[in-house]
Structures are given as structure tokens and as C-alpha cells.
Design a protein around this motif. Sequence first.
Motif, PDB file in Angstrom:
ATOM      1  N   SER A  31       0.689  -1.310  -0.038  1.00 27.16           N
ATOM      2  CA  SER A  31      -0.199   0.047   0.086  1.00 27.16           C
ATOM      3  C   SER A  31       1.132   1.515  -0.587  1.00 27.16           C
ATOM      4  O   SER A  31       0.614   1.971  -0.218  1.00 27.16           O
ATOM      5  N   ASP A  32       2.106   0.790  -0.542  1.00 26.93           N
ATOM      6  CA  ASP A  32       2.974   2.188  -0.002  1.00 26.93           C
ATOM      7  C   ASP A  32       3.148   2.636   1.352  1.00 26.93           C
ATOM      8  O   ASP A  32       2.722   4.929   1.682  1.00 26.93           O
ATOM      9  N   GLY A  33       2.260   2.421   2.295  1.00 23.43           N
ATOM     10  CA  GLY A  33       2.037   2.929   3.590  1.00 23.43           C
ATOM     11  C   GLY A  33       0.958   3.932   3.837  1.00 23.43           C
ATOM     12  O   GLY A  33       0.849   4.051   5.071  1.00 23.43           O
ATOM     13  N   ASN A  34      -0.356   3.403   3.048  1.00 23.62           N
ATOM     14  CA  ASN A  34      -1.202   4.122   2.960  1.00 23.62           C
ATOM     15  C   ASN A  34      -2.080   3.146   4.263  1.00 23.62           C
ATOM     16  O   ASN A  34      -3.206   2.312   3.949  1.00 23.62           O
ATOM     17  N   GLN A  35      -2.789   3.471   5.773  1.00 26.30           N
ATOM     18  CA  GLN A  35      -2.943   3.172   6.366  1.00 26.30           C
ATOM     19  C   GLN A  35      -4.680   2.616   6.017  1.00 26.30           C
ATOM     20  O   GLN A  35      -5.007   1.792   6.266  1.00 26.30           O
ATOM     21  N   SER A  36      -5.118   3.680   5.432  1.00 30.19           N
ATOM     22  CA  SER A  36      -6.553   3.667   5.438  1.00 30.19           C
ATOM     23  C   SER A  36      -6.641   3.073   4.224  1.00 30.19           C
ATOM     24  O   SER A  36      -7.556   1.671   4.319  1.00 30.19           O
ATOM     25  N   ARG A  37      -5.961   2.910   3.204  1.00 28.09           N
ATOM     26  CA  ARG A  37      -5.665   1.182   2.236  1.00 28.09           C
ATOM     27  C   ARG A  37      -5.405  -0.100   3.131  1.00 28.09           C
ATOM     28  O   ARG A  37      -6.386  -0.744   3.004  1.00 28.09           O
ATOM     29  N   ILE A  38      -4.769  -0.265   4.208  1.00 23.08           N
ATOM     30  CA  ILE A  38      -4.755  -1.570   4.794  1.00 23.08           C
ATOM     31  C   ILE A  38      -5.383  -1.810   5.434  1.00 23.08           C
ATOM     32  O   ILE A  38      -6.473  -2.649   5.688  1.00 23.08           O
ATOM     33  N   ALA A  39      -6.302  -0.381   6.050  1.00 21.37           N
ATOM     34  CA  ALA A  39      -7.714  -0.723   6.591  1.00 21.37           C
ATOM     35  C   ALA A  39      -8.597  -1.532   6.333  1.00 21.37           C
ATOM     36  O   ALA A  39      -9.450  -2.089   6.732  1.00 21.37           O
ATOM     37  N   LYS A  40      -8.497  -1.103   5.206  1.00 20.38           N
ATOM     38  CA  LYS A  40      -9.439  -1.298   4.256  1.00 20.38           C
ATOM     39  C   LYS A  40      -9.901  -2.662   3.634  1.00 20.38           C
ATOM     40  O   LYS A  40     -10.881  -4.061   3.886  1.00 20.38           O
ATOM     41  N   TRP A  41      -8.259  -3.194   3.402  1.00 14.08           N
ATOM     42  CA  TRP A  41      -8.203  -4.902   2.798  1.00 14.08           C
ATOM     43  C   TRP A  41      -8.398  -5.756   4.099  1.00 14.08           C
ATOM     44  O   TRP A  41      -8.903  -6.384   3.804  1.00 14.08           O
ATOM     45  N   LEU A  42      -7.836  -4.900   5.187  1.00 19.58           N
ATOM     46  CA  LEU A  42      -8.182  -6.124   6.780  1.00 19.58           C
ATOM     47  C   LEU A  42      -9.099  -6.213   7.429  1.00 19.58           C
ATOM     48  O   LEU A  42      -9.798  -6.703   7.893  1.00 19.58           O
ATOM     49  N   GLY A  43     -10.172  -4.868   6.664  1.00 13.98           N
ATOM     50  CA  GLY A  43     -11.603  -4.803   7.517  1.00 13.98           C
ATOM     51  C   GLY A  43     -11.182  -4.353   9.109  1.00 13.98           C
ATOM     52  O   GLY A  43     -12.063  -4.602   9.831  1.00 13.98           O
ATOM     53  N   VAL A  44     -10.315  -3.368   9.381  1.00 17.93           N
ATOM     54  CA  VAL A  44      -9.912  -3.454  11.299  1.00 17.93           C
ATOM     55  C   VAL A  44     -10.019  -1.897  10.592  1.00 17.93           C
ATOM     56  O   VAL A  44      -9.959  -0.895   9.714  1.00 17.93           O
ATOM     57  N   SER A  45     -10.469  -0.931  11.998  1.00 18.79           N
ATOM     58  CA  SER A  45      -9.968  -0.147  11.477  1.00 18.79           C
ATOM     59  C   SER A  45      -8.657   1.003  11.327  1.00 18.79           C
ATOM     60  O   SER A  45      -7.525   0.734  10.942  1.00 18.79           O
ATOM     61  N   ARG A  46      -8.466   2.880  11.162  1.00 20.12           N
ATOM     62  CA  ARG A  46      -7.580   2.685  11.255  1.00 20.12           C
ATOM     63  C   ARG A  46      -6.440   2.877  12.457  1.00 20.12           C
ATOM     64  O   ARG A  46      -5.073   2.799  12.693  1.00 20.12           O
ATOM     65  N   SER A  47      -6.906   3.242  13.576  1.00 18.73           N
ATOM     66  CA  SER A  47      -6.284   3.448  14.523  1.00 18.73           C
ATOM     67  C   SER A  47      -5.779   2.139  15.223  1.00 18.73           C
ATOM     68  O   SER A  47      -4.849   2.426  15.973  1.00 18.73           O
ATOM     69  N   THR A  48      -6.392   0.806  14.955  1.00 20.32           N
ATOM     70  CA  THR A  48      -5.806  -1.283  14.690  1.00 20.32           C
ATOM     71  C   THR A  48      -4.774  -0.418  14.535  1.00 20.32           C
ATOM     72  O   THR A  48      -4.053  -1.139  14.203  1.00 20.32           O
ATOM     73  N   ILE A  49      -4.571  -0.472  13.075  1.00 18.04           N
ATOM     74  CA  ILE A  49      -3.691  -0.146  11.594  1.00 18.04           C
ATOM     75  C   ILE A  49      -2.053   0.520  12.565  1.00 18.04           C
ATOM     76  O   ILE A  49      -1.243   0.152  12.583  1.00 18.04           O
ATOM     77  N   HIS A  50      -2.263   1.753  12.818  1.00 23.38           N
ATOM     78  CA  HIS A  50      -1.347   2.747  13.520  1.00 23.38           C
ATOM     79  C   HIS A  50      -0.829   2.126  14.208  1.00 23.38           C
ATOM     80  O   HIS A  50       0.068   1.608  14.466  1.00 23.38           O
ATOM     81  N   GLN A  51      -1.906   1.405  15.734  1.00 25.00           N
ATOM     82  CA  GLN A  51      -0.937   0.477  16.668  1.00 25.00           C
ATOM     83  C   GLN A  51      -0.602  -0.834  16.732  1.00 25.00           C
ATOM     84  O   GLN A  51       0.994  -1.180  16.829  1.00 25.00           O
ATOM     85  N   LYS A  52      -0.873  -1.450  14.949  1.00 26.66           N
ATOM     86  CA  LYS A  52       0.174  -2.865  15.353  1.00 26.66           C
ATOM     87  C   LYS A  52       1.118  -2.181  14.482  1.00 26.66           C
ATOM     88  O   LYS A  52       2.370  -3.058  14.274  1.00 26.66           O
ATOM     89  N   LEU A  53       1.772  -1.248  13.460  1.00 21.35           N
ATOM     90  CA  LEU A  53       2.556  -0.578  13.111  1.00 21.35           C
ATOM     91  C   LEU A  53       3.691  -0.434  13.936  1.00 21.35           C
ATOM     92  O   LEU A  53       4.661  -0.925  13.378  1.00 21.35           O
ATOM     93  N   ARG A  54       3.120   0.548  14.771  1.00 19.31           N
ATOM     94  CA  ARG A  54       3.988   0.760  15.597  1.00 19.31           C
ATOM     95  C   ARG A  54       4.388  -0.317  16.059  1.00 19.31           C
ATOM     96  O   ARG A  54       5.964  -0.592  17.134  1.00 19.31           O
ATOM     97  N   HIS A  55       3.731  -1.229  17.031  1.00 17.86           N
ATOM     98  CA  HIS A  55       3.732  -2.624  17.751  1.00 17.86           C
ATOM     99  C   HIS A  55       4.995  -3.400  16.288  1.00 17.86           C
ATOM    100  O   HIS A  55       6.353  -4.307  17.570  1.00 17.86           O
ATOM    101  N   TYR A  56       5.015  -3.077  15.697  1.00 20.99           N
ATOM    102  CA  TYR A  56       6.215  -4.334  14.715  1.00 20.99           C
ATOM    103  C   TYR A  56       6.920  -2.831  13.779  1.00 20.99           C
ATOM    104  O   TYR A  56       8.163  -3.823  13.336  1.00 20.99           O
ATOM    105  N   GLY A  57       6.537  -1.781  14.679  1.00 21.69           N
ATOM    106  CA  GLY A  57       8.234  -1.433  14.621  1.00 21.69           C
ATOM    107  C   GLY A  57       8.547  -1.270  12.840  1.00 21.69           C
ATOM    108  O   GLY A  57       9.742  -0.332  12.803  1.00 21.69           O
ATOM    109  N   MET A  58       6.676  -0.434  13.060  1.00 21.29           N
ATOM    110  CA  MET A  58       6.790  -0.341  10.818  1.00 21.29           C
ATOM    111  C   MET A  58       6.592   1.143  11.504  1.00 21.29           C
ATOM    112  O   MET A  58       6.080   1.790  11.769  1.00 21.29           O
ATOM    113  N   LYS A  59       7.029   1.871  10.249  1.00 21.15           N
ATOM    114  CA  LYS A  59       6.876   3.360  10.144  1.00 21.15           C
ATOM    115  C   LYS A  59       4.669   4.031   9.942  1.00 21.15           C
ATOM    116  O   LYS A  59       4.634   2.829   9.582  1.00 21.15           O
ATOM    117  N   SER A  60       4.793   4.514  11.388  1.00 20.16           N
ATOM    118  CA  SER A  60       3.042   4.630  11.142  1.00 20.16           C
ATOM    119  C   SER A  60       2.924   6.477  10.575  1.00 20.16           C
ATOM    120  O   SER A  60       3.365   7.304  10.787  1.00 20.16           O
TER     121      SER A  60
END
Length: 87
Positions: free
Chosen positions: A58-87
Motif C-alpha cells: 500500500s506504500d504505507g497507506n493506512q486507509s488502504r490497509i484498514a480497508k483490506w484487513l477490515g479493521v480501523s485505522r487506529s488498529t492499523i496505527h497500533q499494529k504498525l507501531r507494535h511491529y516497528g514499522m513507520k506509521s
Amino acid sequence: MREALQQSIEWKHAESAELKLCVNRLLEEADRDDSDSIYDSLVGKFERELFLQAYERSDGNQSRIAKWLGVSRSTIHQKLRHYGMKS
């Protein structure tokens, strides 16, 4: 059309075989290490890889990731931080 269907069947079969191999290796590792539970390890490894690949595709597009995975952008932000990815 027939060729596309055949490729799809072959892909599904290969995917299933790879998954079986992965689970088998994890169980062997757990048996050697006398581990009590591999569930958390397996889920964590899968989740990290899922978020990593989604982030890259997604080239870091959190909205796109959230849509693909069916979760909120907040969840995406938390997971990306948890796994040490740029958020």
C-alpha cells in the motif's frame, strides 16, 4: 478460462502444502524446545508478516490497509507501531 482455473487450483494446492509444512515445522520446533504453546508465536509471526506485506503493497497507506484487513485505522496505527514499522 480453463487454464486460469487450472492455475488457481494449482496455486491453492501449493498454498495448502506450504501452510502444512509451516505448521509441521513449528510443531517440531515446539517439541524440541519443550514449549507449552506455539499458538501465540504462530499468530504473531503471521500477523507481523501480514502487516509488513500490506504496508509495503500500500506504500504505507493506512486507509488502504484498514480497508483490506477490515479493521480501523487506529488498529492499523497500533499494529504498525507494535511491529516497528513507520506509521
